[in-house]
Design an enzyme around this catalytic site. Structure first.
Site, PDB file in Angstrom:
ATOM      1  N   SER A 140      -7.604 -31.435  31.692  1.00  0.00           N
ATOM      2  CA  SER A 140      -8.883 -31.215  32.071  1.00  0.00           C
ATOM      3  C   SER A 140      -9.382 -31.926  33.123  1.00  0.00           C
ATOM      4  CB  SER A 140      -9.820 -31.253  30.719  1.00  0.00           C
ATOM      5  OG  SER A 140      -9.840 -32.659  30.489  1.00  0.00           O
ATOM      6  N   LYS A 154     -14.799 -38.065  36.865  1.00  0.00           N
ATOM      7  CA  LYS A 154     -15.122 -36.983  36.114  1.00  0.00           C
ATOM      8  C   LYS A 154     -16.373 -36.550  35.573  1.00  0.00           C
ATOM      9  CE  LYS A 154     -12.289 -34.657  32.304  1.00  0.00           C
ATOM     10  NZ  LYS A 154     -11.212 -35.153  31.553  1.00  0.00           N
ATOM     11  N   SER A 192      -4.802 -34.917  29.967  1.00  0.00           N
ATOM     12  CA  SER A 192      -5.723 -34.567  31.077  1.00  0.00           C
ATOM     13  C   SER A 192      -5.775 -35.407  32.238  1.00  0.00           C
ATOM     14  CB  SER A 192      -7.132 -34.533  30.480  1.00  0.00           C
ATOM     15  OG  SER A 192      -7.087 -33.112  29.677  1.00  0.00           O
TER      16      SER A 192
HETATM   17  N1  GLN Z   1      -5.057 -29.707  27.332  1.00  0.00           N
HETATM   18  C1  GLN Z   1      -5.249 -30.805  25.981  1.00  0.00           C
HETATM   19  C2  GLN Z   1      -6.281 -30.332  25.450  1.00  0.00           C
HETATM   20  O1  GLN Z   1      -6.851 -28.996  25.690  1.00  0.00           O
HETATM   21  C3  GLN Z   1      -5.688 -32.183  26.530  1.00  0.00           C
HETATM   22  C4  GLN Z   1      -7.214 -32.318  27.015  1.00  0.00           C
HETATM   23  C5  GLN Z   1      -7.391 -33.714  27.494  1.00  0.00           C
HETATM   24  O2  GLN Z   1      -6.594 -34.460  27.562  1.00  0.00           O
HETATM   25  N2  GLN Z   1      -8.571 -33.843  27.584  1.00  0.00           N
HETATM   26  O3  GLN Z   1      -7.002 -30.602  24.473  1.00  0.00           O
END
Ligand code: GLN
Length: 492
Positions: free
Chosen positions: A151, A76, A175
């Site tokens: 994400s 990532k 994520s």
């Molecule tokens: N979807 C969650 C957020 O928007 C988690 C994101 C993540 O785990 N980086 O914060």
């Protein structure tokens, strides 16, 4: 070959059937052929990938192969890498050149992995759909009109379409697990403190954790084994973390004697009926494998979304204060004075969702509101942790759906942040409690993958791997591949 697991590729490399350069070429060709439709990779340097593969072949000719010898792994864009750019998919990190490798990147290199490139993500990992990336929306290979989750959507999309056999993601509120679920692959979030956060661009430091996204449970174990270990450079990396026999934990083929908790708060009206049916069927399968399903309650679950969306933005507002136009990335043109430089650089560099989080967090931490929001959310966090501790007095492990819905349409939730936040409802509590979680494919509904989430007590990733391996050995969901990206005559 492209839809093979890391373990399969490893045995072919070890058997001398194929070289690391040939493996790298195969995946590089697939990235070149398919990335335009998926936008899963935001950076790839073919010559550099081939050079790493050549070095691995040369190493193998002289030595015993290392844990990930010659295996292609994508990462990532949140991981600092000395080779190539690191931008966290934000315009504010335009032109930023990381001065060092993240600890886990060093670990992968030491294990002989071939790093194939950087994958797309929501800007600063804030999102559940990979639509807030400065590099554009990423697509789900099962249906390119849909999002891959987020994400770590680029990593999930790339593994699901076999543009790479495995990838790294990070998980602050789901994520790794949620995009793994929406793309039909396996994703593991280790216990908080198991993997060093050094060199991973910080979002919410008390929640962030890195982990693997793969085509099988064993591959997830193999990659985690390469990533874990104490790092004095991260104060939250735990020095005496209980050791797990990562690969041996994947030898289980039954669930005899395993008590699985089924929390009623994770099987609710409003979730997709197809998701519910597939997860219920998976639990039946677990019973057939010898497990006992126990109805449990995690009573504070309904407050997890609210607590997370106070705590994570609060930490983010502090972490993101470092992007001031002075030290990193983007700086506005011709500032009038220092304050103008700060405000304009930040205004130009950050996207809407990131700004929303910074504002929410700064508000929750401000004097007069701190007790009402931040402190209250921390108290709720403790209650959520206690829910899990009580549950683990009754059961060995907990099983839930990973996401209440399957992959949604691009654009479907972008105008409504609250609906987007609610899609994390089944994953956030695990981060708030610091526990390990794993998502694995457990069915299909309306042509889209469904994920089963396993949650274990802290440091018991072995239990996640035991259960997930037994389930995987009895079903074929992990072998499915999206037809549009499959190769004729290949194992799909
Ligand atoms: N979807 C969650 C957020 O928007 C988690 C994101 C993540 O785990 N980086 O914060």
């Amino acid at each position: 070959m492209p839809f093979s697991t890391l373990s399969d590729i490893q045995s072919r490399l070890n058997g001398g059937e194929i070289t690391a350069v040939e493996v790298a070429q195969l995946y590089l060709d697939r990235i070149e052929a398919h990335n335009e439709s998926l936008n899963a990779f935001v950076y790839m340097d073919r010559a550099h990938v081939i050079a790493q593969a050549e070095a691995s072949d040369a190493y193998r000719a002289q030595h015993e192969p290392r844990l990930l010898e010659g295996l292609p792994i994508a990462v990532k864009d949140i991981f600092c890498t000395q080779d190539g750019p690191t931008r966290c998919c934000s315009s504010i990190l335009e032109g930023f050149d990381a001065p060092y490798d993240a600890h886990v990147i060093t670990r992968l290199k030491e294990a002989g992995a071939v790093l194939v490139g950087k994958t797309n993500m929501d800007e600063f990992a804030m999102g559940s759909s990979t639509e807030t990336s400065a590099f554009g929306v990423c697509r789900n290979p099962w249906d390119v009109s849909r999002i891959p989750g987020g994400s770590s959507g680029g990593s999930a999309s790339a593994v699901a379409a076999a543009l790479t056999p495995a990838a790294l993601g990070t998980d602050t509120g789901g994520s790794i697990r949620q995009p793994a679920s929406l793309c039909g692959i396996t994703g593991l979030k280790p216990t908080y403190g198991r993997v060093s956060r050094r060199g991973i661009i910080a979002f919410a430091s008390s929640l962030d954790q890195a982990g693997p996204m793969t085509r099988s449970v064993r591959d997830a174990a193999m990659l985690t084994e390469a990533m874990v270990g104490h790092d004095a450079g991260d104060a939250t990396s735990v020095a005496d973390a209980p050791i797990v026999s990562w690969l041996a934990a994947c030898d289980k083929t039954d669930m005899k004697g395993l008590k699985i908790g089924k929390p009623k708060e994770y099987f609710v009206d409003g979730m997709d009926a197809g998701v519910r049916a597939e997860v219920e069927a998976a639990l039946k399968q677990c019973e057939a494998l010898g497990a006992e399903i126990v109805d449990i309650s995690l009573p504070h679950t309904e407050y997890a979304v609210a607590a997370y969306y106070v705590i994570a933005p609060s930490e983010a507002s502090a972490n993101l204060s470092r992007y001031d136009g002075v030290r990193f990335g983007h700086r506005c043109d011709a500032p009038d004075d220092l304050l103008d430089m700060y405000t304009r650089s930040r205004d130009e560099g950050f996207g809407t969702e990131v700004k929303r989080r910074i504002l929410t967090g700064a508000y929750a931490l401000s004097s007069g509101y701190y007790d009402a929001y931040y402190l209250k959310a921390q108290k709720v966090r403790t209650l959520i942790q206690q829910d899990f501790m009580q549950a683990f007095e009754q059961v060995d492990i907990i099983a839930t759906p990973t996401s209440p819905v399957t992959a949604f349409q691009v654009g479907e939730k972008t105008d409504d942040p609250l609906t987007m936040y609610l899609s994390d409802i089944f994953t956030l509590a695990v981060n708030l409690a610091g526990l390990p979680g794993l998502s694995q494919p457990c069915g299909m509904t309306a042509g889209l993958p469904v994920g089963l989430q396993w949650i274990a007590p802290a440091w018991r990733e072995d239990l996640l791997l035991n259960a997930a391996s037994a389930y995987e050995s009895a079903t074929a969901w992990s072998d499915l591949a999206p037809e549009a990206f499959a190769v004729k005559g290949d194992k799909v």
